[in-house]
Design an enzyme around this catalytic site. Structure first.
Site, short mmCIF file in Angstrom:
data_model
loop_
_atom_site.label_atom_id
_atom_site.label_comp_id
_atom_site.label_asym_id
_atom_site.label_seq_id
_atom_site.Cartn_x
_atom_site.Cartn_y
_atom_site.Cartn_z
N GLY A 13 1.00 -1.24 -0.04
CA GLY A 13 0.03 -0.11 -0.04
C GLY A 13 0.98 1.23 -0.11
N LEU A 14 0.05 2.27 0.40
CA LEU A 14 1.21 3.83 0.36
C LEU A 14 1.48 3.69 1.78
CD1 LEU A 14 1.08 5.36 -1.90
CD2 LEU A 14 -0.86 6.63 -1.01
N HIS A 15 2.64 3.05 2.02
CA HIS A 15 3.42 3.27 3.27
C HIS A 15 4.28 4.15 3.17
CE1 HIS A 15 7.05 0.77 1.71
NE2 HIS A 15 6.16 0.34 1.00
N THR A 16 5.17 4.40 4.05
CA THR A 16 6.14 5.67 4.16
C THR A 16 7.01 5.97 2.91
OG1 THR A 16 7.69 4.32 5.43
CG2 THR A 16 6.14 5.87 6.84
#
Lengths: 89, 326
Positions: A13-16
């Protein structure tokens, strides 16, 4: 104003890491950039804003650009999303 | 920076504390000491010369002296012929022992200094090691400001005129302590500690554009300054540049090499309306938090990953349930 729906392909996903790429890229444009997910619309130039969305893999988000270089910004951001923000092989 | 340490200086700076005496005048006092290691030549006196390093200062302790007394004049000659290697910097007879005649004679011939010390060998070794370690430590000079902020040594660097001195002054005003401004002398102690001090002439003066040189100690008093401080974080001040990739999360560990020690580096873009002083305080406090085991960036990252995982699982469950038409 431009609007486009895209799918996040990153495995986690849209992690850091991808979020950082998204935010730093968005910050390079003069246009306002927004990202909407599950009805929450945040400024894509704000790292915390993007992170609280906690976008999971294969989720659809709406990208929005508004300003003098909106087309250019949208094109670049869509390219990033399609290439998993260049953070994965 | 090249340091020169000769026997004369070692004698001058330690003679009182280590109760030192000269045996052969100032013969060999111009010899340079390059190794911070010492050797007690017990094995060598016993006949094993396999690991003898002639560049180390030799310490003859009480044990060695007692052994030497058991040797005949002939044997002593053989031993000292080898021990007083032409490149040897210095021999010290500790615990008030007297050097044998043949050693003094040979040392005079080869121009090697012999000193005596009235203190116990263990103490002599411990003190001298510390002294040599300090004097021969690798050192360098950097252009920057060193301030003790909440006990954390912050080294500010950046181009000339970016405002290092002004930040230092602002921090002092807020109760922190100035170590050095403009010219910071850095010495490495042990393997992983770098210590910064000011240079002698400069002390706690700093230069402010448009005002000139001011004396911080004089203006703010003794509590506003500090003699030396371990450097723990380097803060590099940069002109704001929208292209530059600044740290946004804080989970990357950028470091800078100072005398072979990796020091955490924070690149801080400066633009109008930014209070660098307060940010500097937060950098210091955040460093302490990290040291104590609380890393906000990492914790946030972990929380986020868990959240995404959970959502992924719920999505899978929902997909599964949708196909459940029974």
């Amino acid at each position: 104003m431009l609007k486009q729906t895209v799918t996040i392909h990153n495995r986690y996903g849209l992690h850091t890491r991808p979020a950082t790429v998204l935010v730093t890229t968005a910050s390079q444009f003069k246009s306002e950039v927004f990202i909407t997910y599950r009805g929450i619309r945040v400024n894509a130039k704000s790292i915390l804003g993007v992170l609280v969305l906690a976008v999971e893999p294969n989720a659809e988000v709406i990208l929005e650009t508004n300003g003098s270089d909106e087309a250019e910004a949208m094109q670049k951001l869509v390219e990033l999303v399609e290439h998993k923000f260049y953070t994965e092989e | 920076m090249e340091k020169i340490l000769d026997v004369a200086r070692i004698y001058k700076e330690n003679r009182t504390r280590l109760k030192m005496g000269r045996v052969n005048g100032d013969i060999g006092h111009d010899r340079q000491v390059t190794s911070s290691k010492l050797n007690r030549p017990g094995l060598e006196l016993g006949g094993f010369w396999g690991s003898f390093d002639p560049h180390r200062i030799q310490i003859i302790g009480q044990g060695e002296s007692k052994f030497l007394k058991t040797q005949s004049a002939e044997q002593l000659k053989v031993i000292f012929n080898k021990l007083l290697h032409p490149e040897l910097p210095l021999v010290i007879f500790a615990h008030g022992a007297k050097p044998p005649e043949c050693a003094i004679e040979l040392a005079r011939e080869r121009k090697i200094a012999i000193l005596t010390s009235g203190v116990v060998t263990t103490y002599l070794v411990a003190y001298l090691l510390d002294y040599l370690d300090w004097e021969l430590a690798p050192s360098t000079i950097v252009h920057g400001s060193l301030v003790d902020v909440y006990g954390v040594g912050l080294l500010f660097t950046g181009r000339s005129g970016i405002g290092k001195s002004e930040i230092a002054l602002d921090l002092v005003e807020r109760g922190h302590r100035l170590v050095a401004d403009d010219v910071v002398k850095i010495i490495r102690r042990a393997d992983n500690v770098v210590i910064g001090t000011g240079v002698e002439m400069l002390e706690h003066h700093l230069e402010l554009r448009g005002l000139g040189i001011v004396d911080v100690r004089h203006i703010f008093g003794i509590r506003a300054v500090r003699q030396q401080k371990r450097i723990e974080v380097q803060v590099e001040l940069q002109d704001w540049d929208s292209i530059q990739d600044y740290e946004r999360i804080g989970n990357r560990n950028t470091t800078v090499d100072i005398l072979g020690v990796a020091i955490p580096l924070i690149k801080l873009p400066i633009n109008p309306g930014k209070n660098i002083t307060v940010i500097a305080e937060v950098i210091a406090l955040n460093h302490i938090m990290k040291y104590m085991g609380k890393n906000a960036a990492l914790e946030f990252e972990r929380k986020l990953a868990a959240r995404i995982r959970l959502k992924t699982r719920i999505n899978e469950l929902q997909r599964y349930l949708k196909k459940d038409f029974e």
